[in-house]
Design an enzyme around this catalytic site. Sequence first.
Site, PDB file in Angstrom:
ATOM      1  N   LYS A 138      40.750  39.374  56.710  1.00 31.75           N
ATOM      2  CA  LYS A 138      40.516  40.664  55.881  1.00 31.75           C
ATOM      3  C   LYS A 138      40.511  41.727  57.004  1.00 31.75           C
ATOM      4  O   LYS A 138      41.124  42.917  57.144  1.00 31.75           O
ATOM      5  CB  LYS A 138      39.366  40.702  55.100  1.00 31.75           C
ATOM      6  CG  LYS A 138      39.533  39.932  53.777  1.00 31.75           C
ATOM      7  CD  LYS A 138      38.148  39.935  52.832  1.00 31.75           C
ATOM      8  CE  LYS A 138      38.196  39.046  51.800  1.00 31.75           C
ATOM      9  NZ  LYS A 138      37.146  38.306  51.192  1.00 31.75           N
TER      10      LYS A 138
ATOM     11  N   GLN B  46      30.793  39.363  51.400  1.00 34.98           N
ATOM     12  CA  GLN B  46      31.645  38.127  51.243  1.00 34.98           C
ATOM     13  C   GLN B  46      30.690  37.228  50.537  1.00 34.98           C
ATOM     14  O   GLN B  46      29.329  37.042  51.005  1.00 34.98           O
ATOM     15  CB  GLN B  46      31.750  37.580  52.680  1.00 34.98           C
ATOM     16  CG  GLN B  46      32.682  36.349  52.702  1.00 34.98           C
ATOM     17  CD  GLN B  46      34.200  36.401  52.103  1.00 34.98           C
ATOM     18  OE1 GLN B  46      34.780  37.415  52.360  1.00 34.98           O
ATOM     19  NE2 GLN B  46      34.526  35.535  51.189  1.00 34.98           N
TER      20      GLN B  46
ATOM     21  N   ASP C  46      36.217  44.989  45.779  1.00 34.08           N
ATOM     22  CA  ASP C  46      36.383  43.553  44.899  1.00 34.08           C
ATOM     23  C   ASP C  46      36.570  43.279  43.478  1.00 34.08           C
ATOM     24  O   ASP C  46      37.068  42.403  42.922  1.00 34.08           O
ATOM     25  CB  ASP C  46      35.211  42.950  45.574  1.00 34.08           C
ATOM     26  CG  ASP C  46      35.595  41.618  46.561  1.00 34.08           C
ATOM     27  OD1 ASP C  46      36.852  41.449  46.410  1.00 34.08           O
ATOM     28  OD2 ASP C  46      34.579  40.971  47.045  1.00 34.08           O
TER      29      ASP C  46
END
Length: 296
Positions: free
Chosen positions: A52, A96, A119
């Site tokens: 990412k 994450q 997200d």
Amino acid sequence: MQIIDGKKTSADIREELKERLLKLKTEKGKVPGLVTILVGEDPASQVYVNSKIKACAKIGILSKQENLSENISEEELLSLIDKYNNNEEIHGILVQLPLPKHIDEDKVIEAISPEKDVDGFHPMSIGKLVIGKDTFKSCTPYGILELLKRYNIETSGKHVVVVGRSNIVGKPIANMLLQKEEGANSVVTICHSAAPDISVYTKQADILIAAVGRAELIKADMVKDDVVVIDVGINRIDAPETKKGYKLVGDVEFEGVSKKASYITPVPGGVGPMTIAMLLSNTFKAFDKLENRAGK
Ligand code: NAP
């Protein structure tokens, strides 16, 4: 049969974003920012976070990385998130997952400002999605929508059958395709492990989305001719003939099903590469929204 090439589509999206970012920087001197927060040293999570960060750097998104010790307290993590909620240089916050057991994942997701929830996991984002309001769509299902759109696959009035009801893939993609809007407007069926025989449903699918996590579960005799197949599954199976000793396969038995399908995503190279592209796209969207709100 046509292959839906996620690798190429993802590269196209990144290129488009790169051009928009360059224009933004040249004309306004501004750069969207994303912070990625990693807790602990899980190797798979490290790989995801690194890719990412690299993807941000390649297209010109400012990326900030927080690598935290496995032993960080929930309170410390929440206060770090709060710091970034109030940081004007950062427009997207990504934590994450999974997190260590002593940290409540729900609490952490809910601590992220919905305006920076790139997200798309915050209950506010999910709620807005369900009632058809503009919001951050979570990246993997958003990638599926984008693939269908860019391959001009008609979704309106089509019967979409989703196998799997996870919060990160099955439920959100079903809700996205259900909306009464362009690129969606489908008739949606969701099936899961409680179904005595999923083939009853999969055989009816115009568009079949498999997000199960069971290697090659969907066989050719479970689909109809000309079905569009989106295979989200990533499963590692033994393959002694390969150098690594394993290979990746989807939830769909590609060899057989591809002979009946009109379109199909391969694994790897289908849905997988789209996730990061949509994260970058969401970060740009977050920047745009925050700038507009601030009247800049
Ligand atoms: P998950 O949370 O494990 O959910 C799997 C779903 O499949 C559950 O709803 C489960 O039913 C259902 N299921 C399991 N066995 C079944 C069976 N035999 N028949 C019918 N339904 C069955 O998985 P996920 O997170 O959604 O991920 C699914 C797959 O996609 C995995 O292979 C994952 O690695 C992959 N994935 C890829 C990406 C990407 O490409 N970027 C992103 C996310 C996930 P119950 O609800 O009844 O348990």
